[in-house]
Design a protein around this motif. Sequence first.
Motif, PDB file in Angstrom:
ATOM      1  N   LEU A 163       0.827  -1.209   0.000  1.00 16.20           N
ATOM      2  CA  LEU A 163       0.000   0.000   0.000  1.00 16.20           C
ATOM      3  C   LEU A 163       0.862   1.260   0.000  1.00 16.20           C
ATOM      4  CD1 LEU A 163      -3.095   0.887   0.393  1.00 16.20           C
ATOM      5  CD2 LEU A 163      -2.404   1.359   2.731  1.00 16.20           C
ATOM      6  N   VAL A 164       1.866   1.315   0.882  1.00 13.86           N
ATOM      7  CA  VAL A 164       2.662   2.539   0.980  1.00 13.86           C
ATOM      8  C   VAL A 164       3.586   2.715  -0.220  1.00 13.86           C
ATOM      9  CG1 VAL A 164       2.547   2.510   3.492  1.00 13.86           C
ATOM     10  CG2 VAL A 164       4.506   1.477   2.360  1.00 13.86           C
ATOM     11  N   GLN A 165       3.982   1.623  -0.882  1.00 14.18           N
ATOM     12  CA  GLN A 165       4.779   1.742  -2.097  1.00 14.18           C
ATOM     13  C   GLN A 165       3.983   2.417  -3.211  1.00 14.18           C
ATOM     14  OE1 GLN A 165       5.994  -2.334  -2.849  1.00 14.18           O
ATOM     15  NE2 GLN A 165       8.062  -1.942  -2.073  1.00 14.18           N
ATOM     16  N   ILE A 172       6.115  -1.224   7.172  1.00 17.74           N
ATOM     17  CA  ILE A 172       6.098  -0.266   6.059  1.00 17.74           C
ATOM     18  C   ILE A 172       7.350   0.600   5.979  1.00 17.74           C
ATOM     19  CG2 ILE A 172       3.591  -0.184   6.202  1.00 17.74           C
ATOM     20  CD1 ILE A 172       3.757   2.572   7.429  1.00 17.74           C
ATOM     21  N   GLN A 173       8.175   0.584   7.017  1.00 16.57           N
ATOM     22  CA  GLN A 173       9.299   1.512   7.081  1.00 16.57           C
ATOM     23  C   GLN A 173      10.190   1.441   5.839  1.00 16.57           C
ATOM     24  OE1 GLN A 173      13.271   1.306   9.535  1.00 16.57           O
ATOM     25  NE2 GLN A 173      11.635   1.938  10.943  1.00 16.57           N
ATOM     26  N   ILE A 229       3.520  10.905   2.115  1.00 17.17           N
ATOM     27  CA  ILE A 229       3.098  11.592   3.333  1.00 17.17           C
ATOM     28  C   ILE A 229       2.295  10.625   4.191  1.00 17.17           C
ATOM     29  CG2 ILE A 229       1.769  13.512   4.281  1.00 17.17           C
ATOM     30  CD1 ILE A 229       2.235  14.943   1.559  1.00 17.17           C
ATOM     31  N   VAL A 230       2.756  10.412   5.402  1.00 16.93           N
ATOM     32  CA  VAL A 230       2.036   9.570   6.360  1.00 16.93           C
ATOM     33  C   VAL A 230       1.210  10.480   7.262  1.00 16.93           C
ATOM     34  CG1 VAL A 230       2.236   7.919   8.246  1.00 16.93           C
ATOM     35  CG2 VAL A 230       3.838   7.809   6.314  1.00 16.93           C
ATOM     36  N   TYR A 231      -0.087  10.268   7.264  1.00 15.99           N
ATOM     37  CA  TYR A 231      -1.025  11.103   8.018  1.00 15.99           C
ATOM     38  C   TYR A 231      -1.617  10.231   9.119  1.00 15.99           C
ATOM     39  CZ  TYR A 231      -4.733  14.715   8.426  1.00 15.99           C
ATOM     40  OH  TYR A 231      -5.584  15.701   8.848  1.00 15.99           O
ATOM     41  N   SER A 232      -1.244  10.517  10.359  1.00 16.81           N
ATOM     42  CA  SER A 232      -1.613   9.631  11.459  1.00 16.81           C
ATOM     43  C   SER A 232      -2.806  10.152  12.260  1.00 16.81           C
ATOM     44  CB  SER A 232      -0.418   9.447  12.397  1.00 16.81           C
ATOM     45  OG  SER A 232      -0.784   8.653  13.516  1.00 16.81           O
ATOM     46  N   LEU A 271       9.678   5.453  14.893  1.00 18.64           N
ATOM     47  CA  LEU A 271       9.154   4.163  14.453  1.00 18.64           C
ATOM     48  C   LEU A 271       9.226   3.995  12.935  1.00 18.64           C
ATOM     49  CD1 LEU A 271       5.968   3.848  16.707  1.00 18.64           C
ATOM     50  CD2 LEU A 271       8.002   2.395  16.817  1.00 18.64           C
ATOM     51  N   LEU A 272       9.017   5.112  12.213  1.00 21.56           N
ATOM     52  CA  LEU A 272       8.956   5.042  10.753  1.00 21.56           C
ATOM     53  C   LEU A 272      10.280   5.389  10.076  1.00 21.56           C
ATOM     54  CD1 LEU A 272       5.483   6.741  10.170  1.00 21.56           C
ATOM     55  CD2 LEU A 272       6.052   4.348   9.692  1.00 21.56           C
ATOM     56  N   ASN A 273      11.189   6.027  10.831  1.00 22.10           N
ATOM     57  CA  ASN A 273      12.424   6.538  10.229  1.00 22.10           C
ATOM     58  C   ASN A 273      12.072   7.386   8.999  1.00 22.10           C
ATOM     59  OD1 ASN A 273      15.180   6.953   9.899  1.00 22.10           O
ATOM     60  ND2 ASN A 273      15.423   5.156   8.570  1.00 22.10           N
ATOM     61  N   HIS A 274      11.151   8.327   9.227  1.00 27.49           N
ATOM     62  CA  HIS A 274      10.533   9.078   8.132  1.00 27.49           C
ATOM     63  C   HIS A 274      10.206  10.475   8.644  1.00 27.49           C
ATOM     64  CE1 HIS A 274       8.513   9.150   4.237  1.00 27.49           C
ATOM     65  NE2 HIS A 274       7.375   9.537   4.792  1.00 27.49           N
TER      66      HIS A 274
END
Length: 366
Positions: free
Chosen positions: A139-141, A162-163, A171-174, A187-190
Amino acid sequence: MDMLEDLETLWFKCGIQEEDHSWLYLLGRSRGLMIKACAHATFFCKLLRNLRELFSRESLQEQQTSRCSMPGMLEDTPDDEELKVGIVGGGHLGKQLAHTLLRLVPIPPECLRISTRRPEALDEFKKLGIQCFYCNSSLVQWAHVVFLCCLPSQLPNICSEIQASLGKACIVYSFVAAIPIPRLKLLLNHTSILRPQYQCVEDLDRIWGANKEITAALQDPVILQATCPYSPAGGVILNLKWLEGVFYAAINTCTAKDMPHSQVLQLLNELFLSVHFKAYGKDGASCQKFQAQDFVSKAYIKNLFQKRPFPWFDLTAVQLKETPFSKYLSNSTTFQDHLTHLYCDSFGISLTREEQSEVSTGSPSQ
């Protein structure tokens, strides 16, 4: 349609002891948080989609110019790439968000995907043409924006999955309120992470339309105005650092395409200010527009030549520290009017001058 509307004995509150009725306000708070969360996610996706449309227009104009000067040298290569949105989690929030994005952005079904441990429970979305599966890394790819709609206990495992698949520009929207931004970054190294923060006040206004679907609620002018970023109405207040993150995320989207900063400023002015100018018959040339110093330090501007892109911004730092845009965002009442008008217009609702002034009254959380 609410099947229980006229059957009061079957209402939720009828099964609660009288001494516990004082806790019923939590239902309204939960409802308000859900509506605001979906509204702000919709607004953000709509901005990114409109920005990508502006990219396509600019690209087409450049191609036409080049074709005129060098006939036969270029083939038609329109940039028709749509905004791709992924949702991790198919629970109540994930489903509500998907419905809202589909109807109000609107995102085409083929540009929305959901990853959940129980994809078999999402037949309603599969029938619409949305891919539902269980593979968070895939999904994230694929996605430009990924919404995290999972439980806090699930997040560490999801982040480890997913990292390695996260692209720099994704863009990760939490929505996982229990996990702060520094922890998410670790956690994401992002660094391309957005996380809206909401504050609930004691006096919660009962305006959130308990019997309405969220998409219908956001077509109600009273409810929509209560979700405006600068509005304190409704008892749920948005921290404006999220709004800073939205702007810098838009800039990063342009930087990922190696766009000169002068062109980025033109697009931001058109994206955020042009609607307000048209509505009130104002001359855009006479109004203050975004400048490079609104987003980067004066020291950096000395080396920011016209063809040079903006730097890549760490969105987690933007939401945790003061930025050059912080003061502009909180002190410019003119821009607050622009943004309020744009926000409501993006949901198809136009405000009068008096309504716009009422929406901006109050002190949002900083």
